[in-house]
Design a protein around this motif. Structure first.
Motif, PDB file in Angstrom:
ATOM      1  N   GLN A  32      94.211  46.945  27.119  1.00  0.00           N
ATOM      2  CA  GLN A  32      95.280  46.351  27.920  1.00  0.00           C
ATOM      3  C   GLN A  32      95.350  46.985  29.310  1.00  0.00           C
ATOM      4  N   GLN A  33      95.197  48.313  29.389  1.00  0.00           N
ATOM      5  CA  GLN A  33      95.225  48.992  30.684  1.00  0.00           C
ATOM      6  C   GLN A  33      94.073  48.531  31.570  1.00  0.00           C
ATOM      7  N   ILE A  34      92.884  48.458  31.009  1.00  0.00           N
ATOM      8  CA  ILE A  34      91.726  48.009  31.774  1.00  0.00           C
ATOM      9  C   ILE A  34      91.913  46.548  32.163  1.00  0.00           C
ATOM     10  N   GLY A  35      92.443  45.757  31.256  1.00  0.00           N
ATOM     11  CA  GLY A  35      92.711  44.361  31.563  1.00  0.00           C
ATOM     12  C   GLY A  35      93.630  44.214  32.763  1.00  0.00           C
ATOM     13  N   MET A  36      94.672  45.024  32.832  1.00  0.00           N
ATOM     14  CA  MET A  36      95.585  44.962  33.975  1.00  0.00           C
ATOM     15  C   MET A  36      94.848  45.320  35.268  1.00  0.00           C
ATOM     16  N   GLN A  37      93.940  46.278  35.186  1.00  0.00           N
ATOM     17  CA  GLN A  37      93.191  46.700  36.375  1.00  0.00           C
ATOM     18  C   GLN A  37      92.254  45.607  36.874  1.00  0.00           C
ATOM     19  N   ILE A  38      91.699  44.828  35.958  1.00  0.00           N
ATOM     20  CA  ILE A  38      90.705  43.829  36.357  1.00  0.00           C
ATOM     21  C   ILE A  38      91.257  42.406  36.365  1.00  0.00           C
ATOM     22  N   GLY A  39      92.534  42.251  36.047  1.00  0.00           N
ATOM     23  CA  GLY A  39      93.177  40.946  36.137  1.00  0.00           C
ATOM     24  C   GLY A  39      93.041  40.049  34.923  1.00  0.00           C
ATOM     25  N   TRP A  40      92.888  40.645  33.756  1.00  0.00           N
ATOM     26  CA  TRP A  40      92.798  39.870  32.511  1.00  0.00           C
ATOM     27  C   TRP A  40      93.740  40.460  31.476  1.00  0.00           C
ATOM     28  N   ASP A  41      94.204  39.633  30.557  1.00  0.00           N
ATOM     29  CA  ASP A  41      95.006  40.086  29.425  1.00  0.00           C
ATOM     30  C   ASP A  41      94.032  40.379  28.287  1.00  0.00           C
ATOM     31  N   LEU A  42      93.606  41.645  28.173  1.00  0.00           N
ATOM     32  CA  LEU A  42      92.646  42.047  27.139  1.00  0.00           C
ATOM     33  C   LEU A  42      93.371  42.671  25.962  1.00  0.00           C
ATOM     34  N   ARG A  43      92.839  42.445  24.770  1.00  0.00           N
ATOM     35  CA  ARG A  43      93.380  43.020  23.532  1.00  0.00           C
ATOM     36  C   ARG A  43      92.231  43.467  22.640  1.00  0.00           C
ATOM     37  N   PHE A  44      92.373  44.634  22.037  1.00  0.00           N
ATOM     38  CA  PHE A  44      91.456  45.096  21.001  1.00  0.00           C
ATOM     39  C   PHE A  44      92.068  44.659  19.687  1.00  0.00           C
ATOM     40  N   ILE A  45      91.296  43.958  18.866  1.00  0.00           N
ATOM     41  CA  ILE A  45      91.845  43.469  17.601  1.00  0.00           C
ATOM     42  C   ILE A  45      90.844  43.649  16.473  1.00  0.00           C
ATOM     43  N   THR A  46      91.385  43.635  15.269  1.00  0.00           N
ATOM     44  CA  THR A  46      90.532  43.570  14.086  1.00  0.00           C
ATOM     45  C   THR A  46      90.483  42.116  13.644  1.00  0.00           C
ATOM     46  N   ALA A  47      89.337  41.724  13.128  1.00  0.00           N
ATOM     47  CA  ALA A  47      89.185  40.374  12.589  1.00  0.00           C
ATOM     48  C   ALA A  47      89.906  40.314  11.239  1.00  0.00           C
ATOM     49  N   PRO A  48      90.019  39.130  10.640  1.00  0.00           N
ATOM     50  CA  PRO A  48      90.626  39.060   9.305  1.00  0.00           C
ATOM     51  C   PRO A  48      89.950  40.012   8.311  1.00  0.00           C
ATOM     52  N   ASN A  49      88.651  40.187   8.440  1.00  0.00           N
ATOM     53  CA  ASN A  49      87.953  41.221   7.675  1.00  0.00           C
ATOM     54  C   ASN A  49      88.023  42.487   8.520  1.00  0.00           C
ATOM     55  N   PRO A  50      88.803  43.515   8.116  1.00  0.00           N
ATOM     56  CA  PRO A  50      89.043  44.684   8.963  1.00  0.00           C
ATOM     57  C   PRO A  50      87.811  45.532   9.256  1.00  0.00           C
ATOM     58  N   GLU A  51      86.668  45.164   8.707  1.00  0.00           N
ATOM     59  CA  GLU A  51      85.438  45.878   9.038  1.00  0.00           C
ATOM     60  C   GLU A  51      84.826  45.362  10.334  1.00  0.00           C
ATOM     61  N   TYR A  52      85.445  44.333  10.920  1.00  0.00           N
ATOM     62  CA  TYR A  52      84.967  43.744  12.164  1.00  0.00           C
ATOM     63  C   TYR A  52      86.054  43.858  13.228  1.00  0.00           C
ATOM     64  N   VAL A  53      85.642  44.244  14.430  1.00  0.00           N
ATOM     65  CA  VAL A  53      86.575  44.406  15.543  1.00  0.00           C
ATOM     66  C   VAL A  53      86.010  43.747  16.788  1.00  0.00           C
ATOM     67  N   GLY A  54      86.880  43.552  17.759  1.00  0.00           N
ATOM     68  CA  GLY A  54      86.430  42.978  19.015  1.00  0.00           C
ATOM     69  C   GLY A  54      87.516  43.073  20.066  1.00  0.00           C
ATOM     70  N   VAL A  55      87.184  42.544  21.236  1.00  0.00           N
ATOM     71  CA  VAL A  55      88.131  42.481  22.341  1.00  0.00           C
ATOM     72  C   VAL A  55      88.272  41.015  22.739  1.00  0.00           C
ATOM     73  N   THR A  56      89.511  40.606  22.924  1.00  0.00           N
ATOM     74  CA  THR A  56      89.780  39.240  23.346  1.00  0.00           C
ATOM     75  C   THR A  56      90.343  39.244  24.764  1.00  0.00           C
ATOM     76  N   ALA A  57      90.180  38.117  25.420  1.00  0.00           N
ATOM     77  CA  ALA A  57      90.782  37.899  26.733  1.00  0.00           C
ATOM     78  C   ALA A  57      91.592  36.611  26.653  1.00  0.00           C
TER      79      ALA A  57
END
Length: 95
Positions: free
Chosen positions: A16-41
């Motif tokens: 979220q902090q980096i997203g604010m710096q670069i002008g995007w709403d970024l989120r780190f999330i876990t997928a429905p299977n918690p063994e998978y993760v990613g970042v969304t915009a």
């Protein structure tokens, strides 16, 4: 292997902090299977003005280095080595 909840919060705050710096709403999330993760915009759906988060990193498997890859990619985004752009459909894509 799921991530520790404190690490999830820390990675989300960093995204979220980096997203604010670069002008995007970024989120780190876990997928429905918690063994998978990613970042969304966030992307705005022009048809109904709703905000939709779309994966720009992952989802990737934790056991295959996903967290390290995400940290590295976030570093590249903040330094300008990589960037997020809208594709022809108006969806955010990592370049």
């Amino acid at each position: 292997m799921a991530l520790d909840p404190e690490l999830i919060v820390a990675l989300d705050e960093r995204a979220q902090q980096i997203g604010m710096q670069i002008g995007w709403d970024l989120r780190f999330i876990t997928a429905p299977n918690p063994e998978y993760v990613g970042v969304t915009a966030a992307a705005i759906d022009r048809n109904d003005d709703s905000v939709n988060h779309i994966f720009v990193i992952g989802p990737s498997e934790i056991s295959k280095g996903a967290v390290e890859n995400i940290r590295s990619t976030l570093d590249h985004l903040v330094s300008g080595i990589r960037r997020i752009v809208l594709d022809e459909d108006g969806d955010p894509r990592l370049m």
